[in-house]
Design a protein around this motif. Structure first.
Motif, mmCIF file in Angstrom:
data_model
loop_
_atom_site.group_PDB
_atom_site.id
_atom_site.type_symbol
_atom_site.label_atom_id
_atom_site.label_comp_id
_atom_site.label_asym_id
_atom_site.label_seq_id
_atom_site.Cartn_x
_atom_site.Cartn_y
_atom_site.Cartn_z
ATOM 1 N N TRP A 1 0.819 -1.212 0.000
ATOM 2 C CA TRP A 1 0.000 0.000 0.000
ATOM 3 C C TRP A 1 0.856 1.267 0.000
ATOM 4 N N GLN A 2 2.099 1.203 0.482
ATOM 5 C CA GLN A 2 2.947 2.395 0.540
ATOM 6 C C GLN A 2 3.350 2.901 -0.837
ATOM 7 N N PHE A 3 3.198 2.078 -1.867
ATOM 8 C CA PHE A 3 3.687 2.446 -3.190
ATOM 9 C C PHE A 3 2.717 3.347 -3.964
ATOM 10 N N MET A 4 1.500 3.524 -3.467
ATOM 11 C CA MET A 4 0.518 4.374 -4.131
ATOM 12 C C MET A 4 -0.003 5.402 -3.142
ATOM 13 N N SER A 5 0.067 6.677 -3.531
ATOM 14 C CA SER A 5 -0.372 7.751 -2.626
ATOM 15 C C SER A 5 -1.856 7.647 -2.296
ATOM 16 N N ALA A 6 -2.671 7.170 -3.251
ATOM 17 C CA ALA A 6 -4.100 7.022 -2.987
ATOM 18 C C ALA A 6 -4.350 5.975 -1.907
ATOM 19 N N PHE A 7 -3.548 4.915 -1.890
ATOM 20 C CA PHE A 7 -3.700 3.882 -0.867
ATOM 21 C C PHE A 7 -3.220 4.389 0.495
ATOM 22 N N VAL A 8 -2.175 5.194 0.488
ATOM 23 C CA VAL A 8 -1.714 5.810 1.746
ATOM 24 C C VAL A 8 -2.799 6.717 2.315
ATOM 25 N N TYR A 9 -3.405 7.516 1.455
ATOM 26 C CA TYR A 9 -4.500 8.399 1.857
ATOM 27 C C TYR A 9 -5.666 7.585 2.401
ATOM 28 N N PHE A 10 -5.947 6.457 1.765
ATOM 29 C CA PHE A 10 -7.034 5.589 2.205
ATOM 30 C C PHE A 10 -6.777 5.053 3.607
ATOM 31 N N LEU A 11 -5.568 4.537 3.847
ATOM 32 C CA LEU A 11 -5.255 3.976 5.162
ATOM 33 C C LEU A 11 -5.269 5.054 6.245
ATOM 34 N N VAL A 12 -4.659 6.200 5.966
ATOM 35 C CA VAL A 12 -4.606 7.273 6.961
ATOM 36 C C VAL A 12 -6.009 7.777 7.273
ATOM 37 N N SER A 13 -6.855 7.912 6.261
ATOM 38 C CA SER A 13 -8.225 8.394 6.473
ATOM 39 C C SER A 13 -9.021 7.439 7.342
ATOM 40 N N ASN A 14 -8.884 6.145 7.096
ATOM 41 C CA ASN A 14 -9.592 5.167 7.923
ATOM 42 C C ASN A 14 -9.045 5.127 9.345
ATOM 43 N N ALA A 15 -7.743 5.329 9.488
ATOM 44 C CA ALA A 15 -7.165 5.388 10.830
ATOM 45 C C ALA A 15 -7.686 6.602 11.599
ATOM 46 N N ILE A 16 -7.770 7.749 10.923
ATOM 47 C CA ILE A 16 -8.302 8.955 11.553
ATOM 48 C C ILE A 16 -9.773 8.754 11.920
ATOM 49 N N ALA A 17 -10.544 8.178 11.003
ATOM 50 C CA ALA A 17 -11.973 7.975 11.241
ATOM 51 C C ALA A 17 -12.213 7.023 12.412
ATOM 52 N N SER A 18 -11.456 5.951 12.478
ATOM 53 C CA SER A 18 -11.633 4.997 13.586
ATOM 54 C C SER A 18 -11.221 5.619 14.913
ATOM 55 N N SER A 19 -10.175 6.417 14.912
ATOM 56 C CA SER A 19 -9.751 7.089 16.148
ATOM 57 C C SER A 19 -10.807 8.090 16.602
ATOM 58 N N TYR A 20 -11.329 8.858 15.660
ATOM 59 C CA TYR A 20 -12.387 9.811 16.017
ATOM 60 C C TYR A 20 -13.638 9.093 16.516
ATOM 61 N N ALA A 21 -14.002 7.991 15.866
ATOM 62 C CA ALA A 21 -15.187 7.241 16.284
ATOM 63 C C ALA A 21 -15.025 6.725 17.708
ATOM 64 N N ALA A 22 -13.825 6.269 18.050
ATOM 65 C CA ALA A 22 -13.577 5.761 19.407
ATOM 66 C C ALA A 22 -13.689 6.883 20.437
ATOM 67 N N ASN A 74 -12.156 6.838 -0.235
ATOM 68 C CA ASN A 74 -12.704 5.675 -0.937
ATOM 69 C C ASN A 74 -12.742 5.916 -2.444
ATOM 70 N N GLY A 75 -13.116 7.120 -2.849
ATOM 71 C CA GLY A 75 -13.158 7.426 -4.274
ATOM 72 C C GLY A 75 -11.783 7.382 -4.916
ATOM 73 N N ALA A 76 -10.793 7.937 -4.223
ATOM 74 C CA ALA A 76 -9.430 7.924 -4.760
ATOM 75 C C ALA A 76 -8.893 6.498 -4.865
ATOM 76 N N ALA A 77 -9.115 5.700 -3.818
ATOM 77 C CA ALA A 77 -8.632 4.315 -3.836
ATOM 78 C C ALA A 77 -9.365 3.484 -4.890
ATOM 79 N N MET A 78 -10.659 3.747 -5.059
ATOM 80 C CA MET A 78 -11.421 3.003 -6.054
ATOM 81 C C MET A 78 -10.946 3.315 -7.471
ATOM 82 N N ALA A 79 -10.605 4.575 -7.723
ATOM 83 C CA ALA A 79 -10.122 4.951 -9.055
ATOM 84 C C ALA A 79 -8.816 4.232 -9.390
ATOM 85 N N ILE A 80 -7.881 4.204 -8.433
ATOM 86 C CA ILE A 80 -6.622 3.499 -8.662
ATOM 87 C C ILE A 80 -6.855 1.994 -8.760
ATOM 88 N N GLY A 81 -7.806 1.491 -7.954
ATOM 89 C CA GLY A 81 -8.107 0.069 -8.007
ATOM 90 C C GLY A 81 -8.665 -0.366 -9.354
#
Length: 199
Positions: free
Chosen positions: A80-101, A136-143
């Motif tokens: 996942w580190q090789f694509m900026s969209a995947f990095v953005y995806f992981l960081v966004s989900n990490a932020i969202a889960s931390s905020y949800a907690a 999700n949109g950025a990761a889906m486009a690269i996917g």
């Protein structure tokens, strides 16, 4: 304005009753649906971040530099580190889960919020939802490029080679989309409750 006050035999009780009415109009009580949606949002985004974080696949790929030369085998790794969209995806989900907690802890600790605090929580939910949907949109486009390629710019598809990596990331993307929907329902329910209170 004094005519609206009706004294009773127990003035102290009447005064306490009036104070309670004023306080209830300035506070918002969060229901069990809010708690369940926050638990759902936390679980889905946390699992999505974990799945992407451990997603890795290595393949041995052979290619020929020239027809007169033997094929060369090279070890290639998809991460996942090789694509900026995947990095953005992981960081966004990490932020969202931390905020949800954090928001879940506050919601459980303080069941009744002032209107301003409730509105601030809704705004944070809205920002988190937008962050997730954009990731999700950025990761889906690269996917999709990895799945089908792009003949116009000569980008070859890679999911036919790194099938395991693509399947795991697809699962994480579905989980993240469900988590985004949980935050969407949080915002929708909160706005609906505020609308009912304003009537």
């Amino acid at each position: 304005m004094g005519s609206q006050y009706k004294p009773s035999n127990m003035d102290g009780v009447a005064t306490v009753s009036n104070v309670k009415v004023v306080e209830s109009s300035k506070r918002v009580t969060f229901k069990s649906s809010d708690v369940m949606l926050r638990i759902l949002g936390f679980s889905l985004t946390f699992i999505a971040a974990i799945v992407v974080g451990v997603d890795k696949e290595t393949k041995i790929i052979s290619f020929t530099l020239a027809e007169t030369m033997p094929s060369v085998q090279v070890s290639v790794t998809a991460k996942w580190q090789f694509m900026s969209a995947f990095v953005y995806f992981l960081v966004s989900n990490a932020i969202a889960s931390s905020y949800a907690a954090v928001s879940l802890a506050f919601t459980l600790a303080i069941r009744r919020f002032h209107n301003n605090a409730a509105l601030g929580l809704i705004m944070l939910d809205l920002i988190t939802m937008g962050l997730l949907f954009s990731a999700n949109g950025a990761a889906m486009a690269i996917g999709m490029i990895g799945l089908k390629g792009n003949s116009h710019v000569h980008w070859n598809k890679v999911c036919n080679v790194f099938g395991g990596f693509c399947r795991n990331f697809t699962a994480a993307l579905v989980l993240s989309m469900l988590g985004s929907s949980a935050f969407l329902f949080l915002v929708a329910v909160a706005i609906l409750n505020l609308h009912k209170r304003s009537q």
